[in-house]
Design an enzyme around this catalytic site. Sequence first.
Site, short mmCIF file in Angstrom:
data_model
loop_
_atom_site.label_atom_id
_atom_site.label_comp_id
_atom_site.label_asym_id
_atom_site.label_seq_id
_atom_site.Cartn_x
_atom_site.Cartn_y
_atom_site.Cartn_z
N ASN A 384 52.98 43.70 38.92
CA ASN A 384 51.76 42.65 38.90
C ASN A 384 51.84 41.92 37.37
OD1 ASN A 384 49.39 41.35 39.71
ND2 ASN A 384 48.63 42.52 37.77
N GLU A 385 52.22 40.44 37.64
CA GLU A 385 52.28 39.69 36.54
C GLU A 385 52.61 40.33 35.09
OE1 GLU A 385 48.09 38.03 36.65
OE2 GLU A 385 47.61 39.24 34.91
O1 AHR Z 1 42.11 38.87 39.68
C1 AHR Z 1 41.83 39.50 38.39
C2 AHR Z 1 43.13 39.72 37.65
O2 AHR Z 1 43.53 38.76 37.26
C3 AHR Z 1 43.87 40.57 38.37
O3 AHR Z 1 43.78 41.90 38.08
C4 AHR Z 1 45.15 40.11 37.47
O4 AHR Z 1 46.44 40.45 38.31
C5 AHR Z 1 45.06 38.86 37.07
O5 AHR Z 1 45.05 38.90 35.68
#
Ligand code: AHR
Length: 655
Positions: A384-385
Site C-alpha cells: 500500500n503506497e
Molecule cells: O485513506 C486514508 C489513508 O491515505 C490510507 O490509509 C493511506 O493509504 C493513504 O495515505
Amino acid sequence: MRNRSITIAFYIGICFWFSFAANAQPAKGGKKISSDLFGLFFEDINYSADGGLYAELVQNRSFEYNPTEQKDWSPYSFWEYTAPGFSYGRISVETSQPINSNNPHYMVLDVEHVGHEAKFEGVSGVGLKNTGFDGIVVRANDKYNFSMFVRQLSKDPISFHISLQTPKGKVLAEIKMYTSSNDWTKYTATLIPTLSNDTARLVVLATTEGKFAIDVVSLFPEKTFKNRPNGLRTDLAQMLADMKPGFIRFPGGCLVHGDGLGNMYRWKNTIGPIEQRKEQRNIWNYHQTTGLGYFEYFQFCEDIGAKPLPVLPAAVSCQNSGNTWSIGGTGQRALPLDEMQDYIQEVLDLIEWANGPATSTWGAKRAAAGHPSPFNLEYVGIGNEDKMTPEFQERFKMIYEVVKTKHPEITVVGTVGPSPDGDDFTKGWQLANDQKVPVVDEHYYTSPEWFIANQQRYDAYDRKSSEVYLGEYASWGSKLRNAIAEAACMTSLERNGDIVRMASYAPLLAKKSFTQWKTDLIFFDNKVICPTPNYYVQKMFSANQGDYYFDKIISKDEKDNSLAASCVQESKTGDVILKMVNYGNASKTMKINLSKFGKIAAQAEQIVLTGNPDAENTFENTQNIIPNSSVIKTDKTFEYSAPAMSLTVIRIHTR
Ligand code: AHR
C-alpha cells in the site's frame, strides 16, 4: 395436449433466450472498458469497523484495550465496576488461563457479599457495566443477542442478572442466567427491550457469592445485514450495497502495512471464532477487535455482488508509522529475508482459503466458517503506497514472482506510492513495468482545481504498460464543488476504462467525533448516517457502470474544462448511460446524438445532482444536497442544458 403446450412454451423460451443473447451485444464502434471500474475502498480508519460497520455494541468486549493504543486506555476501559444493593467484591485483570493465547486478558470477579437490604428495590450483586461506543442504541421490541464466556472459579454455579439499562439505571430488558462449568463456556441469551434508548448500558451482574472469570462479552442486534451472525450494521451496509460497487478493497490503507512490523495486518489472525482472533492496535490510534475479519469482508462482498480485493502487506511496515499519524511505530521496516518463505506461504494460503476446495487445508477453514463453496477471488493487492526502497522492491518481487507462477488466474495489484507523481510514483511505475505487474494502485488527495485541470491524465498513458487501479482519491472537501470535480474526473476514468481497471474514493466511512481523516465519503454516528454529496456522485457512477465506452455521442465545448461527459453501454441490458458534468457557475448546453444505438425507448431515467457549490450535508440537514430523479422523454438527438455545478446521469433502454 399438456405435453404439447409444454413443448410450445419451451420453444418460445428458447427463441426468446436466443434473441436476447443476440441482443446482448453493444452497439458498433464502442471501446471495451473495465466492467470492474467503480468500487469501494474500506479501511478501518475513523472507527469504520469497531463502533461502525461491525454491529458489535459492546466496546472492549475482550478486555484487550491497552495504553499503547491511547494512553488512558486499559483492559478496564469502557467498563464500570458496579455493586448495587450494598454488595461488595473485588475485580482484577488476569492472564494466566485465557480462552485462547490470542486473547490473553480476561476479568476475574470475586463476589464477596451480595446485599439483601430490604430498602433496596433493585437487583443486588457485583458486576460490570459496559457503556458501548458512546452509549448503546436499542429499539423497543427488537431482539439483541447477548453472549459471554465464563469460567467458574468457585464450586457452586454463579447466577447472573443480565440487563440493558438507561444511564440512570432504569431497566429496559433483563434475563437470568446460570453458569455450569469450571471451564471456559459460552453462555447466550436474547434481550428484548421494552423501551427504546439511545445511550443504554449493558449490565452483567453476578447475584450469588463466588468467584469467576469472564471474557468476550458481546451484544449484537439480531437484525444485521442479511442476518449474518457476527454481522454488519444494517443501515450502513445498505448504504454501501446501494452503490452497487464492482469490488471492495480492504482492510486498508496504512492499516495494512501497519505501525511497525509487529502491527502489520496478518489475515490469519482475523478468521475463526471471535474469541480466538488476535486483536491489535490500529495504526489510527484505536483498537481493532478483528471481529470484522477476512471471512466477514469476503461474505459482505459476496452479499452485495462485489469482487473482493484484499490487500496484503509487501512484508514491510508503513513508512509513516511513528510520525504524527500514530503513536508507536518504526517507519518502514522489512521482514528479515529468512522469514520471507513463510510470509509468501501466508499469501498463498489466503488464495487457498478463498478459492481452494473445502477439502484443502485452508479451504476447510473457510468451509468450517460456513462457506464451503469458494469465494472466487480474482484480485490480490500487494503493498500500500509503500516507499520504494530497495528492501520493499526486493520483497515485492519475491512475493509477486511466486503468486504469478503458482496462481496465474490471480491478478496482482501493485503499488506506486502515495502521490500522483514524484519519486515513489516514478520508481513504482518503473518496477511495475519491469516486472509486468498487471495493475498498479495510484493514490491522490488534492484540490478540486487539480482534478479539473488533470482530466486528460490517463488519455496519455501507454496502453501497453500496467493497468491502473486508482485506489484512493478525493478532492479534500465534502462540498458540492468537490463532488462535481470528482465527477469530472470519473468521466475521464470511464473514457480511459481500457487502461484504468478500477477506482475507489477514500476514505469511505467516518464516525462523527472519532475521525482521523478530514474528508470522507459517509459520516455516521450511532443512529444517523450523513452521506456527502461525494457519496451521491460515487453512487451515480457505480450504480450506472457500463462495459463499452462511446466517443462523440455527447458534443460540448471542448475548450471549456469545466465541462465533462461520457457515454457507456451496459452490454448485459443494452442500456446506454450518459453522464454530463458542469463544474461552471452557469448552465451550459450539450448535444446528444444516439443514432448509433438503433431503437431507443421513448422515456429515460434522469438523475441530477446540483445546488450551491459550497453546500454540504450535515447531521442537522442530511438531505441538503441529494440527487433528484425523474423520467424524461428521449429522442435520437436532443439538447441538454446542464445546470451550473451539476452531475446528470441519463439511463436509456435500448431493448
Ligand atoms: O485513506 C486514508 C489513508 O491515505 C490510507 O490509509 C493511506 O493509504 C493513504 O495515505
